[in-house]
Design a protein around this motif. Sequence first.
Motif, PDB file in Angstrom:
ATOM      1  N   ALA A   1     -35.381   6.954  34.979  1.00 43.44           N
ATOM      2  CA  ALA A   1     -35.658   6.856  36.481  1.00 43.44           C
ATOM      3  C   ALA A   1     -36.669   7.772  37.112  1.00 43.44           C
ATOM      4  O   ALA A   1     -37.767   7.563  37.574  1.00 43.44           O
ATOM      5  N   ALA A   2     -36.439   9.018  36.271  1.00 44.12           N
ATOM      6  CA  ALA A   2     -37.391  10.161  36.767  1.00 44.12           C
ATOM      7  C   ALA A   2     -38.744   9.928  36.054  1.00 44.12           C
ATOM      8  O   ALA A   2     -39.785  10.265  36.748  1.00 44.12           O
ATOM      9  N   THR A   3     -38.868   9.435  34.870  1.00 41.79           N
ATOM     10  CA  THR A   3     -40.094   9.296  34.111  1.00 41.79           C
ATOM     11  C   THR A   3     -40.848   7.849  35.181  1.00 41.79           C
ATOM     12  O   THR A   3     -42.150   8.132  35.248  1.00 41.79           O
ATOM     13  N   LEU A   4     -40.117   6.836  35.555  1.00 45.36           N
ATOM     14  CA  LEU A   4     -40.757   6.039  36.332  1.00 45.36           C
ATOM     15  C   LEU A   4     -41.303   6.427  37.603  1.00 45.36           C
ATOM     16  O   LEU A   4     -42.233   5.820  38.057  1.00 45.36           O
ATOM     17  N   THR A   5     -40.639   7.353  37.942  1.00 44.05           N
ATOM     18  CA  THR A   5     -41.051   7.998  39.335  1.00 44.05           C
ATOM     19  C   THR A   5     -42.381   8.640  39.198  1.00 44.05           C
ATOM     20  O   THR A   5     -43.230   8.574  40.206  1.00 44.05           O
ATOM     21  N   TYR A   6     -42.817   8.809  38.079  1.00 40.65           N
ATOM     22  CA  TYR A   6     -44.348   9.367  37.936  1.00 40.65           C
ATOM     23  C   TYR A   6     -45.178   8.368  37.494  1.00 40.65           C
ATOM     24  O   TYR A   6     -46.329   8.182  37.918  1.00 40.65           O
ATOM     25  N   ILE A   7     -44.714   7.460  36.736  1.00 38.54           N
ATOM     26  CA  ILE A   7     -45.419   6.223  36.110  1.00 38.54           C
ATOM     27  C   ILE A   7     -45.916   5.235  37.328  1.00 38.54           C
ATOM     28  O   ILE A   7     -47.352   4.856  37.099  1.00 38.54           O
ATOM     29  N   VAL A   8     -45.020   4.966  38.247  1.00 36.46           N
ATOM     30  CA  VAL A   8     -45.365   3.784  39.162  1.00 36.46           C
ATOM     31  C   VAL A   8     -46.439   4.442  40.099  1.00 36.46           C
ATOM     32  O   VAL A   8     -47.385   3.721  40.228  1.00 36.46           O
TER      33      VAL A   8
END
Length: 74
Positions: A52-59
């Motif tokens: 989820a933290a990774t997606l927090t930057y990708i999105v």
Amino acid sequence: MKAIREYCLCLGNKKMMPTAVKVALVVGSILFTINHGAALIKGQMTGDRWIAATLTYIVPYLVNIHGQYISRYK
């Protein structure tokens, strides 16, 4: 389909990337702190949380590239 292909090509566009990376770092860091800061401090970051933290930057990166794509090519 053509628009999706063009957007995907923009994801690595060297002219668009610097702005998108800056936005992703700022917005992603704010969202990371809000959503995962306490868990990080407490040592409670699970594998799911790191995803989820990774997606927090990708999105934010994807959204910024989309905005740049729309403003330049549509």
